[in-house]
Design an enzyme around this catalytic site. Sequence first.
Site, PDB file in Angstrom:
ATOM      1  N   ASP A  51       0.832  -1.205   0.000  1.00 27.81           N
ATOM      2  CA  ASP A  51       0.000   0.000   0.000  1.00 27.81           C
ATOM      3  C   ASP A  51       0.867   1.257   0.000  1.00 27.81           C
ATOM      4  O   ASP A  51       0.373   2.359  -0.252  1.00 27.81           O
ATOM      5  CB  ASP A  51      -0.982   0.007   1.176  1.00 27.81           C
ATOM      6  CG  ASP A  51      -0.328  -0.301   2.516  1.00 27.81           C
ATOM      7  OD1 ASP A  51       0.915  -0.331   2.587  1.00 27.81           O
ATOM      8  OD2 ASP A  51      -1.066  -0.511   3.498  1.00 27.81           O
ATOM      9  N   THR A  52       2.174   1.106   0.235  1.00 24.36           N
ATOM     10  CA  THR A  52       3.093   2.238   0.097  1.00 24.36           C
ATOM     11  C   THR A  52       3.057   2.810  -1.317  1.00 24.36           C
ATOM     12  O   THR A  52       3.345   3.985  -1.531  1.00 24.36           O
ATOM     13  CB  THR A  52       4.535   1.806   0.435  1.00 24.36           C
ATOM     14  OG1 THR A  52       4.542   1.163   1.703  1.00 24.36           O
ATOM     15  CG2 THR A  52       5.483   2.982   0.458  1.00 24.36           C
ATOM     16  N   ASP A  90      -0.711  -6.606   0.016  1.00 27.35           N
ATOM     17  CA  ASP A  90      -0.754  -6.001   1.347  1.00 27.35           C
ATOM     18  C   ASP A  90      -2.172  -5.458   1.547  1.00 27.35           C
ATOM     19  O   ASP A  90      -2.525  -4.427   0.970  1.00 27.35           O
ATOM     20  CB  ASP A  90       0.288  -4.878   1.396  1.00 27.35           C
ATOM     21  CG  ASP A  90       0.573  -4.409   2.801  1.00 27.35           C
ATOM     22  OD1 ASP A  90      -0.160  -4.815   3.723  1.00 27.35           O
ATOM     23  OD2 ASP A  90       1.508  -3.620   2.984  1.00 27.35           O
ATOM     24  N   LYS A 120      -0.904 -10.209   2.717  1.00 30.24           N
ATOM     25  CA  LYS A 120      -0.102  -9.786   3.866  1.00 30.24           C
ATOM     26  C   LYS A 120      -0.995  -8.931   4.745  1.00 30.24           C
ATOM     27  O   LYS A 120      -1.633  -7.994   4.247  1.00 30.24           O
ATOM     28  CB  LYS A 120       1.140  -8.995   3.452  1.00 30.24           C
ATOM     29  CG  LYS A 120       1.984  -8.549   4.665  1.00 30.24           C
ATOM     30  CD  LYS A 120       3.348  -8.040   4.235  1.00 30.24           C
ATOM     31  CE  LYS A 120       3.307  -6.632   3.693  1.00 30.24           C
ATOM     32  NZ  LYS A 120       2.889  -5.629   4.720  1.00 30.24           N
ATOM     33  N   GLU A 122      -1.084  -6.728   8.337  1.00 30.97           N
ATOM     34  CA  GLU A 122      -0.306  -6.172   9.436  1.00 30.97           C
ATOM     35  C   GLU A 122      -1.174  -5.992  10.666  1.00 30.97           C
ATOM     36  O   GLU A 122      -2.362  -5.686  10.576  1.00 30.97           O
ATOM     37  CB  GLU A 122       0.329  -4.845   9.028  1.00 30.97           C
ATOM     38  CG  GLU A 122      -0.642  -3.726   8.702  1.00 30.97           C
ATOM     39  CD  GLU A 122       0.090  -2.437   8.383  1.00 30.97           C
ATOM     40  OE1 GLU A 122      -0.036  -1.473   9.177  1.00 30.97           O
ATOM     41  OE2 GLU A 122       0.755  -2.385   7.343  1.00 30.97           O
ATOM     42  N   GLU A 189       8.760  -5.676  10.704  1.00 34.56           N
ATOM     43  CA  GLU A 189       9.111  -4.342  10.207  1.00 34.56           C
ATOM     44  C   GLU A 189       9.722  -3.496  11.323  1.00 34.56           C
ATOM     45  O   GLU A 189       9.066  -3.168  12.307  1.00 34.56           O
ATOM     46  CB  GLU A 189       7.909  -3.618   9.606  1.00 34.56           C
ATOM     47  CG  GLU A 189       8.281  -2.226   9.102  1.00 34.56           C
ATOM     48  CD  GLU A 189       7.194  -1.527   8.318  1.00 34.56           C
ATOM     49  OE1 GLU A 189       7.418  -0.365   7.919  1.00 34.56           O
ATOM     50  OE2 GLU A 189       6.124  -2.121   8.108  1.00 34.56           O
TER      51      GLU A 189
END
Length: 302
Positions: A51-52, A90, A120, A122, A189
């Site tokens: 998503d970055t 993500d 993924k 988080e 991370e």
Amino acid sequence: MADKPARKKVTINTLMAKKKRGEPITQLAAYDYRTAVVADRLGMDILCVSDTGGMILFGHQSTVSVSFDEVMMMSQAIDRGSKYGLRMVDMPYWSFHVSKEQAIENAGRFVHEANAEVMKCEGNRHHAANIEAIVNAGVPVQGHIGITPMRMPQLGGFIAQGKTAKRAKELIDDAKAMYDAGCFSLLCEVTTHEVAEYLAETLPIPVISLGAGNRADGVHIISSDLFHLWEEHVPKHSRIYTDLIPIMEDVITRYMKDVVERDYPGPAETIHMAPEELETFAREMKWERKLEEIKSGAKKAG
């Protein structure tokens, strides 16, 4: 020289075999077609649609505001550009947090609409139930602990995690909850080196480091960080291999100069009509200036 053997499709079994052999896994956050094409042909193990990319491509100042549809668009681009690397998505903010049903639905959409192979997610132990629901529905998940951008206010900003024994133990608990939920892999991370190292030694699944040292089973980096494409901030853990910003500035400056000086497009980049076609066209259009130019050229040639 013998031909290089044809590359085989990367699967979860491929990654498990690499961990067993002690062979590092390479994971790249990618979000555009060309990066996927190049990384895939060079042998990247995992292409993670981060998503970055919403920050790099669309100007978001945080991943929290990156939309589901934007991540879907990037995921479809990576699918078109890759053949061999494991395609990971993500899952964006608030796409799996509300309920098990929401988590399954959205993971399924990425599989169905973008040909994604794994997700993924988080978070921490509190997200494990929804992650387990995705896994039980048949979609593998890489858990993501440590600095999780979706929880920056709770973590106090982008601060390395696990620097105290207490916080390190909390991260271990989060990791074990992800493993118990069925995650096939774990991303750390910006945790301390020791947290990632301990997890790689004690968990039977691959542990990937993102700014968490080099003793995990593999390393993840954001593709734009390799090239310094996010000028606003360079994380301590990132390594700029080539700074593309000065190159881009130089190229764009030279382009603008050539346009202003009418040097671009030049003869090599320009297409002309054949002389007889041009004369016919100019007569039909009553393009007097061009007709005079043709006549003048003919006199000089004669």
